[in-house]
Scaffold this motif. Sequence first.
Motif, PDB file in Angstrom:
ATOM      1  N   THR A 310       0.625  -1.051  -0.215  1.00 47.20           N
ATOM      2  CA  THR A 310      -0.110   0.088  -0.608  1.00 47.20           C
ATOM      3  C   THR A 310       0.835   0.963  -0.072  1.00 47.20           C
ATOM      4  OG1 THR A 310      -1.587  -0.901   1.170  1.00 47.20           O
ATOM      5  CG2 THR A 310      -1.766   0.986   0.981  1.00 47.20           C
ATOM      6  N   GLY A 311       1.045   1.920  -1.283  1.00 49.29           N
ATOM      7  CA  GLY A 311       1.183   3.345  -0.863  1.00 49.29           C
ATOM      8  C   GLY A 311       1.442   4.049  -2.799  1.00 49.29           C
ATOM      9  N   PRO A 312       2.208   4.767  -2.771  1.00 52.31           N
ATOM     10  CA  PRO A 312       2.179   5.449  -3.885  1.00 52.31           C
ATOM     11  C   PRO A 312       3.469   5.823  -4.770  1.00 52.31           C
ATOM     12  CG  PRO A 312       2.488   7.406  -2.299  1.00 52.31           C
ATOM     13  CD  PRO A 312       2.411   6.066  -1.884  1.00 52.31           C
ATOM     14  N   ALA A 313       2.994   4.611  -6.206  1.00 53.41           N
ATOM     15  CA  ALA A 313       4.211   4.996  -6.797  1.00 53.41           C
ATOM     16  C   ALA A 313       4.168   5.821  -7.605  1.00 53.41           C
ATOM     17  CB  ALA A 313       4.600   4.150  -8.255  1.00 53.41           C
ATOM     18  N   PRO A 314       6.228   6.175  -8.236  1.00 51.95           N
ATOM     19  CA  PRO A 314       7.081   5.458  -7.538  1.00 51.95           C
ATOM     20  C   PRO A 314       7.482   5.009  -6.282  1.00 51.95           C
ATOM     21  CG  PRO A 314       8.062   7.290  -7.953  1.00 51.95           C
ATOM     22  CD  PRO A 314       6.644   7.356  -8.374  1.00 51.95           C
ATOM     23  N   ALA A 315       7.227   5.841  -5.837  1.00 55.63           N
ATOM     24  CA  ALA A 315       8.242   5.802  -4.396  1.00 55.63           C
ATOM     25  C   ALA A 315       7.877   4.538  -3.229  1.00 55.63           C
ATOM     26  CB  ALA A 315       7.414   6.839  -3.319  1.00 55.63           C
ATOM     27  N   ALA A 316       6.178   3.971  -3.669  1.00 54.35           N
ATOM     28  CA  ALA A 316       6.193   2.188  -3.031  1.00 54.35           C
ATOM     29  C   ALA A 316       7.009   1.257  -4.099  1.00 54.35           C
ATOM     30  CB  ALA A 316       4.981   2.101  -3.368  1.00 54.35           C
ATOM     31  N   LEU A 317       7.560   1.809  -4.768  1.00 55.25           N
ATOM     32  CA  LEU A 317       8.511   0.217  -5.574  1.00 55.25           C
ATOM     33  C   LEU A 317      10.243   0.854  -4.558  1.00 55.25           C
ATOM     34  CD1 LEU A 317       7.678   1.012  -9.236  1.00 55.25           C
ATOM     35  CD2 LEU A 317       6.961  -0.323  -7.671  1.00 55.25           C
TER      36      LEU A 317
END
Length: 410
Positions: A310-317
Motif C-alpha cells: 500500500t503506497g504511491p508509486a514510484p516511491a512504493a517500488l
Amino acid sequence: MSPAPSLSVVGLGADGWDGLPAGSRQALREAEVLIGGARQLALLPGECAGERVAWPSPLRPAVPGLLAAYAGRRICVLASGDPMFYGIGRTLNEVLGAPSLRVLPHPSSVSYACARLGWPVEETEVVTLVGRPAESLAGALYDGRRLLVLSAGAGTPAEVAGLLRARGFGPTRMRILEQLGGERERVSEGVAATWDRMPEADPLNVIALDCLREPDAPRLSLVPGLPDSAYEHDGQLTKRHIRAATLAALAPAPGELLWDVGGGSGSIAIEWLRAHRSCRAVSVERDAVRAERIGRNARSLGVPGLRVVTGPAPAALEGLPVPDAVFIGGGLTAPGLLDACWEALPPGGRIVANTVTLESEALLADRYRKHGGDLVRLAVAHAVPVGGFTGWRQAMPVTQWAAVKPSGEP
C-alpha cells in the motif's frame, strides 16, 4: 571429488521402525544426534541411542542454529515420508547444500494414497495446506478434477469442506485417508455439503477430492480473462477482454515475478499467479481500501500468496525484488513512474502499460518512439437492447504499450 555427506535425512512412515529398510535403520543406529518431530522420535526403539532433539517452533528459522549447535557429530534428521516432497529435505538443502546430505526416502503419503485409490501418481495434482491457508486450494478446483490435499491436522478436512461449499463445490466426494501405511490406517468418506456431520479425522491424514461443481456455480477458466463478476471491485478493474490481451502481452512463465502497479482490484496480478503455482506477484496500490480488496480477491480466487503493497508509486517500488515483468494499470502520469519501472527491469524483462486518457497515451507514444515494442489500441463493444432491437455499445478504447527491455541496456 565431492565431500562425504555430513548429515543423514531418514524418511519415516506411520509404520515406524518396522517399515524402514536396512540402510535407514543403520543410519539411525549410528547417529549421535536424532532430530525430528516429537511424534517421529517416539517411533524409534531404544537401540537408537543418539541424543533426541525435538524441532522447535517455528522450525525454518531455527534450522541453521540447531545444526551449528551439533556440528561435528553424526546427525540424523527424521522426516515424514519422502523428505524431498514438501518435507524438511528442501530446507536442509537450502542451508547445507545437496553434497552435505544423505537422503534416505520412505514412500510419501501421496504414493500410499494413490495406491489405495487406484489413481496414477503422474496424473494426480497435489495441494499442500501444511503451513498454507486453505484458500490455496481454490485455484485448483475444477469440475471432474481429482486432487490430493496434504492436511495440516485433524481440523483440515472440515476446513476444506467449508471452502468447497463456499466455492460451489458442495457435491464433491471427500475421502480421508488416515495413518497411511500404519496399523491404524483408515478411510472415511462423505461429501463436502454434509461433512460437518462427520467425526474429526486423525491428525495424520490426506484428503482425496473428486471435484464436482454445482450447475449454477461460477465457471473459472485456466486461461486469463475470468468473468468480471469473479472480482469484488469499485469500477477500478481491467475488464475481461482487455485483461486477457494484457496477460498475453505480459507472457507469464513459471517462477517469474510481476509488479502490478496501480493494482485497482488486483485482477492482473491474480491471473498472473493463476497461470502457474510457482509464479509470484506484488500488487502496488496507493488506496488502502482498494489494497484490502485486492487481498480479498486474491484469497477468493485461490492465490493468497499475492503480496500487496500500500503506497504511491514510484516511491512504493523502492526495495521490491527485481521483476521479470511490470504492468502499469494506473498512475501513468505520476512523475518518474514509467522510467522507474523501465529501469527496474533486467534485460529481457517485459513492460505493459494500459491507459484510456489522452495525457497518458502521449506518454506511451513517447516511450514507444524511444524503446520500441508494440503500441496498440484495443476496442470492445457489447450488444445491448436499443428499443425493441439490439445495437452495439462501445467501451472506452484502451491504448496499450508493450515492450521487452533489450540486452544492451543496463
